[in-house]
Motif scaffolding. Sequence first.
Motif, mmCIF file in Angstrom:
data_model
loop_
_atom_site.group_PDB
_atom_site.id
_atom_site.type_symbol
_atom_site.label_atom_id
_atom_site.label_comp_id
_atom_site.label_asym_id
_atom_site.label_seq_id
_atom_site.Cartn_x
_atom_site.Cartn_y
_atom_site.Cartn_z
ATOM 1 N N LEU A 183 79.699 162.047 41.071
ATOM 2 C CA LEU A 183 79.217 161.006 39.800
ATOM 3 C C LEU A 183 80.697 160.890 38.648
ATOM 4 O O LEU A 183 80.547 160.338 38.578
ATOM 5 C CB LEU A 183 77.928 161.666 38.675
ATOM 6 N N THR B 143 84.723 156.472 34.639
ATOM 7 C CA THR B 143 83.524 155.784 35.255
ATOM 8 C C THR B 143 84.041 155.664 36.277
ATOM 9 O O THR B 143 83.541 154.108 36.546
ATOM 10 C CB THR B 143 82.776 155.631 34.068
ATOM 11 N N THR C 144 81.395 153.874 39.004
ATOM 12 C CA THR C 144 79.278 154.162 38.664
ATOM 13 C C THR C 144 78.748 153.435 38.435
ATOM 14 O O THR C 144 78.567 152.401 37.798
ATOM 15 C CB THR C 144 79.819 155.600 38.764
ATOM 16 N N ILE D 92 76.045 155.391 44.693
ATOM 17 C CA ILE D 92 76.658 155.812 43.201
ATOM 18 C C ILE D 92 78.264 155.112 42.553
ATOM 19 O O ILE D 92 77.881 155.108 41.726
ATOM 20 C CB ILE D 92 77.658 157.206 43.927
ATOM 21 N N ALA D 93 78.293 154.260 43.083
ATOM 22 C CA ALA D 93 79.047 153.500 43.075
ATOM 23 C C ALA D 93 79.426 151.580 43.502
ATOM 24 O O ALA D 93 79.626 152.108 45.117
ATOM 25 C CB ALA D 93 80.905 154.470 43.040
ATOM 26 N N LEU E 35 84.277 160.438 38.054
ATOM 27 C CA LEU E 35 85.458 160.174 39.944
ATOM 28 C C LEU E 35 86.603 160.492 39.412
ATOM 29 O O LEU E 35 88.005 160.566 39.465
ATOM 30 C CB LEU E 35 85.894 158.172 38.900
#
Length: 502
Positions: free
Chosen positions: A171, A206, A122, A104-105, A173
């Motif tokens: 997704l 993000t 992300t 995811i990140a 943050l």
Amino acid sequence: MDIKNREKAVKLRKALEELGPTFIKLGQILSKRPDIVPGIYIEELGNLQDNVNPLEFDVMKVAFEGFRCNIGETEQSEGLEKSDFDVLEIFDEFNTKPLACASIAQVYEAVLDGKKVAVKITRPNLINTINLDLAILDDLKSIIVKAIGLGNNFDIDAFLYEFRDLLNRELDLSNEARNIKRFQENFADVKEVHVPGVYDDYSSETVLVMDYMEGVTIRKLSEVSADKKMWYAKIISTSYLKQVYLDGFYHADPHSSNIIIQEDGIAYIDFGAVGNIDDALRRNMLNLFYGIYKKRVDVVFEAFLKITGINKEDIDVRRFKIDLDDIISKQNYSVGERQSDNYATLALNYNLSLPSEFSTLERALILIEANCLELDPRFNLLENAKPVITRVLMKRYSPFEAFEYLQLEGDRYLEIVKNLPEGVNDVIETIRGYRIERLEKKTDEIRKYRTIDSITKYIFLLAILLSSSYLAVNGEGYLPTMGIIGFISAIFLFGVMFLKRS
């Protein structure tokens, strides 16, 4: 047979890793449901790692598009593709090699305003990939159920709905930023537990900029005395039980890499996955724990029934209580053994479906217990839970809690009191009407029965009168005397009945 199932589990894990981030997350979530997934798959899926190659920072920095921040007295608010603005200029230092890399990140180390920070970003274009994967999963759901051998009570549609919601939350943050702030508030008065601060001016959906938590993970802890390790284990267990039973809001992925050991305590990191427990479930779970603590099988049994939502008629109660007694014994007297997965095993044996909240928590408690056992081989979760249980019970039944409840419910009760006279009047009128109706009906019945009773009495007295007259005229010996007495008595009773009738 176990070898064959093991091979299937390994193949499934490898397939999920190859399919990408969505399927990796799916396997990780399934590994937290030991009540529906066979143990051999749980063990293998628990080894799922986000084995993804790190993306170059030039690709990752697209997350900063539209990034807003204050630099000195000027404000930047431009897309990276449309300006020469370099986001790295915001930071004093920025290491473009990621500290951690997941599906995811990615997380980077940086320095901001002289402070060391962690920057979580992300991966780009994930939402499209995930939506496509979810559509594929929806088509393959029946195959997934058969391939893993999920329990009969498993609701695949509900699971995929929760899974989609989980991915969407991870997704964004900004959700994690809110989670961190909530944990900070919950542990504001606990000096041994640290939570990173969030830099709101530099964070977005993000990008998440937060304090860098110095320290080592549990597995890298060395040159520390056994007593110090026991102290760390106690902090970890009590702080986690506080999250569960007092706060109702807990870290849902407390594996060893997400708990940092520091000189003066511990720090939790990575708050993307959290769990919430409503009041009803928390009360039932506490009753379950309390029953185990007090070694009372009936209390544990009733709490477990409420948690699973089953009826006594659906299970073999005698056999079930024997198994519960075994769990109670293990949790009170076993040392150095993992116990938190006992309930999932019990549910699987009896084909019961535990609420997803309970299953997620149990998986988290298994991780906490494993961490504490690594620090203290003689660790017993229940022993550490006793002070927390006492504290929760005192809070539940304290006068302050009752007063707070009355305050919160005051408006509702006031409205009820205001409407009480009208309601009482309605009730009285209803009762009055009902009573009058019943009374009239009863009166008719009484009159009917009284008439019948009077006729019966008159017939009886008439019979005495006639028989007495006959004895008085035709009798011999003492019979005429009895006839006269009977005749007079009958006349007297006739007179009394006539007066009463009048």
